[in-house]
Design a protein around this motif. Structure first.
Motif, mmCIF file in Angstrom:
data_model
loop_
_atom_site.group_PDB
_atom_site.id
_atom_site.type_symbol
_atom_site.label_atom_id
_atom_site.label_comp_id
_atom_site.label_asym_id
_atom_site.label_seq_id
_atom_site.Cartn_x
_atom_site.Cartn_y
_atom_site.Cartn_z
ATOM 1 N N PRO A 61 -86.794 17.773 -57.407
ATOM 2 C CA PRO A 61 -88.116 18.301 -57.043
ATOM 3 C C PRO A 61 -88.525 19.559 -57.783
ATOM 4 O O PRO A 61 -89.676 19.684 -58.210
ATOM 5 C CB PRO A 61 -87.975 18.548 -55.533
ATOM 6 N N ASP A 62 -87.626 20.508 -57.946
ATOM 7 C CA ASP A 62 -88.001 21.752 -58.637
ATOM 8 C C ASP A 62 -88.367 21.476 -60.095
ATOM 9 O O ASP A 62 -89.318 22.071 -60.635
ATOM 10 C CB ASP A 62 -86.861 22.764 -58.558
ATOM 11 N N ALA A 63 -87.627 20.565 -60.724
ATOM 12 C CA ALA A 63 -87.926 20.222 -62.121
ATOM 13 C C ALA A 63 -89.269 19.513 -62.229
ATOM 14 O O ALA A 63 -90.013 19.708 -63.200
ATOM 15 C CB ALA A 63 -86.811 19.348 -62.686
ATOM 16 N N ILE A 64 -89.594 18.687 -61.241
ATOM 17 C CA ILE A 64 -90.894 18.009 -61.241
ATOM 18 C C ILE A 64 -92.021 19.039 -61.204
ATOM 19 O O ILE A 64 -92.986 18.969 -61.983
ATOM 20 C CB ILE A 64 -91.010 17.058 -60.028
ATOM 21 N N LEU A 65 -91.914 19.996 -60.305
ATOM 22 C CA LEU A 65 -92.958 21.011 -60.177
ATOM 23 C C LEU A 65 -93.096 21.838 -61.448
ATOM 24 O O LEU A 65 -94.208 22.177 -61.867
ATOM 25 C CB LEU A 65 -92.663 21.906 -58.976
ATOM 26 N N THR A 66 -91.987 22.132 -62.082
ATOM 27 C CA THR A 66 -92.044 22.884 -63.342
ATOM 28 C C THR A 66 -92.806 22.094 -64.397
ATOM 29 O O THR A 66 -93.643 22.659 -65.142
ATOM 30 C CB THR A 66 -90.621 23.200 -63.833
ATOM 31 N N ARG A 67 -92.550 20.794 -64.482
ATOM 32 C CA ARG A 67 -93.256 19.972 -65.474
ATOM 33 C C ARG A 67 -94.744 19.886 -65.159
ATOM 34 O O ARG A 67 -95.581 19.925 -66.061
ATOM 35 C CB ARG A 67 -92.635 18.577 -65.509
ATOM 36 N N LEU A 68 -95.077 19.750 -63.892
ATOM 37 C CA LEU A 68 -96.486 19.663 -63.518
ATOM 38 C C LEU A 68 -97.246 20.951 -63.833
ATOM 39 O O LEU A 68 -98.448 20.926 -64.127
ATOM 40 C CB LEU A 68 -96.608 19.332 -62.030
ATOM 41 N N GLN A 69 -96.559 22.053 -63.752
ATOM 42 C CA GLN A 69 -97.219 23.334 -64.003
ATOM 43 C C GLN A 69 -97.401 23.633 -65.487
ATOM 44 O O GLN A 69 -98.155 24.529 -65.856
ATOM 45 C CB GLN A 69 -96.409 24.449 -63.323
ATOM 46 N N ASP A 70 -96.723 22.861 -66.345
ATOM 47 C CA ASP A 70 -96.864 23.020 -67.790
ATOM 48 C C ASP A 70 -97.964 22.092 -68.294
ATOM 49 O O ASP A 70 -97.882 20.870 -68.129
ATOM 50 C CB ASP A 70 -95.539 22.693 -68.480
ATOM 51 N N ASP A 71 -99.006 22.650 -68.917
ATOM 52 C CA ASP A 71 -100.171 21.847 -69.297
ATOM 53 C C ASP A 71 -99.810 20.715 -70.252
ATOM 54 O O ASP A 71 -100.297 19.588 -70.102
ATOM 55 C CB ASP A 71 -101.238 22.742 -69.941
ATOM 56 N N GLY A 72 -98.979 21.008 -71.226
ATOM 57 C CA GLY A 72 -98.630 19.978 -72.191
ATOM 58 C C GLY A 72 -97.866 18.830 -71.568
ATOM 59 O O GLY A 72 -98.167 17.649 -71.817
ATOM 60 N N THR A 73 -96.879 19.149 -70.751
ATOM 61 C CA THR A 73 -96.094 18.107 -70.092
ATOM 62 C C THR A 73 -96.950 17.345 -69.090
ATOM 63 O O THR A 73 -96.845 16.117 -68.964
ATOM 64 C CB THR A 73 -94.880 18.718 -69.386
ATOM 65 N N ALA A 74 -97.817 18.060 -68.375
ATOM 66 C CA ALA A 74 -98.698 17.404 -67.412
ATOM 67 C C ALA A 74 -99.610 16.395 -68.110
ATOM 68 O O ALA A 74 -99.905 15.323 -67.561
ATOM 69 C CB ALA A 74 -99.519 18.438 -66.657
ATOM 70 N N GLU A 75 -100.070 16.712 -69.313
ATOM 71 C CA GLU A 75 -100.917 15.777 -70.054
ATOM 72 C C GLU A 75 -100.138 14.520 -70.431
ATOM 73 O O GLU A 75 -100.667 13.404 -70.383
ATOM 74 C CB GLU A 75 -101.482 16.449 -71.300
ATOM 75 N N LYS A 76 -98.865 14.662 -70.784
ATOM 76 C CA LYS A 76 -98.033 13.497 -71.074
ATOM 77 C C LYS A 76 -97.855 12.633 -69.817
ATOM 78 O O LYS A 76 -97.871 11.401 -69.893
ATOM 79 C CB LYS A 76 -96.671 13.949 -71.608
ATOM 80 N N ILE A 77 -97.680 13.278 -68.675
ATOM 81 C CA ILE A 77 -97.560 12.541 -67.411
ATOM 82 C C ILE A 77 -98.845 11.759 -67.146
ATOM 83 O O ILE A 77 -98.806 10.572 -66.793
ATOM 84 C CB ILE A 77 -97.247 13.506 -66.249
ATOM 85 N N ARG A 78 -99.987 12.427 -67.325
ATOM 86 C CA ARG A 78 -101.270 11.741 -67.105
ATOM 87 C C ARG A 78 -101.409 10.519 -68.007
ATOM 88 O O ARG A 78 -101.795 9.429 -67.557
ATOM 89 C CB ARG A 78 -102.436 12.693 -67.376
ATOM 90 N N HIS A 79 -101.107 10.671 -69.277
ATOM 91 C CA HIS A 79 -101.234 9.560 -70.222
ATOM 92 C C HIS A 79 -100.331 8.400 -69.811
ATOM 93 O O HIS A 79 -100.745 7.227 -69.857
ATOM 94 C CB HIS A 79 -100.878 10.032 -71.631
#
Length: 538
Positions: A314-332
């Protein structure tokens, strides 16, 4: 006798024709069945008598897929299930629950499934083993036990978390041996089998060879494997076939969890699934399944993410979501490619309705789809979803409107089908299946639609799950069997719960007994706490 139930229409759970009888109960068991017109002797008498007035008398219903792991400890009444006539729940589902754990694993699993069970801040987590958890259930509520009986599945995802953390990689030989040891210990302490959540992390990181080795342990100790398999969308049939082949190799009985065919790619494809199962059954496979009688599914919003975004916990998930670049990869991955968390199908935000949040300050999102909330804010749906995941610390639950009625009906007709609510009791607007699954089967699908006869419907909810659980004295109205019984009116029984009012109790189920004691009487919950754990025995 302690109790005689007079003039009941006995639907005994076998699927055979109903009959009129007086049923006597003594010391928690069915002591006599006096059939109308067949038994020449005197009618039984008891210390108390209940005139059934033609109500149907059936074995208590068995919920083969429940998420009451903490609710049973939290709520001595547990009316959501007791009022439906449920007398036994199978918990520890989808590969994630609270035993076996160590301190690190417990903290992580509590956070990971907050959306299912709450964060557990009101629970005294005194146990770390499966046996300790079962003991905690039996000693709950001042030593009285729990509201309904419960059986436990060892959660494979939690076992993997315990042995090797949240890493997306094959287990080392030592880690696999540790997992096998944990499964064996849990089985010996009373678990009835093992569950998996193969679209949930970290359980989904296990390959087939790892799962096969664990299933061999389960089979050797007399249990069954209950997977939430790798896809209910794109690749669903291949995912079902994977589980059939895996358990054939392991010689392990298979019970398919919430065996649905969802998303547009699977419209009308239930016959393909049933043909796959029939072919395996014809070759001697030991397979059962459960479903809920509704089209929408229910899970957590974080479960929709791609598995790579969840590695580390869970903590790693939140860290990725808070990073704009990684969040954009998740969205794609979610919107274009189709994340494995969303069953390989590009997500459709207008099908994702928020049903619950952990933070009351986010309650305005409940009852709306992500698309609706985004439109109100004038932003793209992913922006809304990302903000909600972060602000609610991954605790949001969803309804996913992706099912097909023709598939639901076709699968429930199959002879190996059983009933499972998959009921999540958390959230402001939970799925109505948590409060309505069993009366929904009896009222809508048996009486109104005639999908199954009433006698066959009761068999799906009683004797068939009891056989899967290897319960020698439950699931049938028979002399010597436990007096876990439900009396209902076949003409009026109905689910009261709806998507608008999901916590409404059912109608037409006035009396429920566990161990011969009334837990529901005249439609009201009594103060009786009669449930205990049902443990696998060697």
């Amino acid at each position: 006798m302690d109790l005689v139930i007079r003039d009941a229409r006995v639907i005994d759970g076998t699927g055979g024709a109903s009959y009129r009888a007086d049923v006597g109960v003594h010391e928690g068991r069915i002591s006599t069945i006096h059939r109308e017109g067949e038994d020449a002797g005197p009618r039984p008498t008891g210390q108390s008598t209940l005139d059934a007035q033609g109500l149907a008398l059936a074995p208590g219903f068995i919920d083969m897929h429940a998420h009451s792991d903490l609710a049973l400890l939290r709520d001595p009444a547990h009316t959501a299930k007791a009022a439906q006539g449920v007398t036994l729940e199978v918990i520890g589902q989808d590969g994630l629950s609270y035993a076996p754990v160590d301190d690190r694993t417990l903290a992580q699993v509590r956070q990971a499934i907050t959306g299912w069970n709450g964060d557990g801040s009101d629970i005294d987590f005194t146990w770390r083993t499966v046996g300790g958890y079962l003991d905690a259930l039996d000693s709950a509520h001042g030593g009285h036990g729990i509201a309904v009986n419960a059986a436990y599945l060892i959660p494979q995802g939690t076992v993997r978390m315990h042995a090797m953390g949240w890493d997306d990689r094959p287990a080392t030989p030592a880690e696999l041996e540790r997992m096998k040891q944990l499964v064996a210990e849990g089985m010996r302490e009373g678990a009835v089998g093992m569950s998996s959540g193969l679209t949930y992390t970290p359980g989904m990181y296990a390959d087939d060879s790892e799962l096969t080795e664990l299933c061999k342990v389960v089979a050797r100790l007399g249990g069954y494997y209950c997977p939430h398999h790798r896809s209910y969308g794109a690749g669903a049939l291949q995912a079902y076939e994977e589980m059939v082949n895996l358990t054939r190799t392991a010689h392990c009985p298979l019970h398919l969890a919430h065996a649905t065919m969802n998303f547009g790619v699977n419209k009308g494809k239930a016959p393909d699934l049933l043909a796959l199962l029939d072919a395996a059954l014809a070759k001697g496979a030991d397979i059962t399944l459960d479903t809920y009688p509704y089209t929408p599914g229910c899970t957590t919003l974080v479960a929709m993410l791609p598995s790579w975004a969840s590695e580390g916990g869970p903590d790693a998930i939140l860290t990725r979501l808070q990073d704009d670049g990684t969040a954009e990869k998740i969205r794609h991955h979610m919107e274009v490619i189709g994340a494995d968390g969303c069953h390989g199908v590009p997500i459709e935000w207008d099908t994702i309705e928020i049903s619950g949040v952990s933070d009351p300050g986010l309650a305005s999102c409940v009852g709306k789809t992500i698309a609706q909330s985004a439109a109100q804010r004038g932003e793209e749906p992913w922006v809304t979803a990302r903000r909600l995941l972060i602000n609610d610390k991954l605790g949001s639950t969803i309804l996913q409107h992706v099912g097909h009625e023709e598939n639901v009906q076709a699968i429930m007709r199959h002879p190996v089908h059983t009933g499972g609510s998959d009921g999540i009791l958390q959230g402001f607007k939970p799925h109505p299946r948590a409060y309505g699954t069993f009366p929904q089967y009896l009222g809508r699908y048996a009486r109104e639609l005639g999908v199954l006869s009433l006698e066959e419907t009761v068999a799906h909810l009683t004797s068939r799950p009891a056989a899967r659980l290897r319960l020698a004295d439950r699931g049938t109205v028979r002399e010597g069997y436990r007096a876990d019984l439900v009396l209902f009116d076949p003409e009026t029984v109905a689910a009261g719960s709806t998507f608008e009012a999901p916590r409404t109790l059912p109608t037409g189920i006035p009396h429920v007994l566990i161990d011969g004691r009334f837990v529901m009487r005249d439609g009201r919950r009594t103060d009786v706490i009669a449930g205990r754990t049902v443990r696998r025995t060697p």
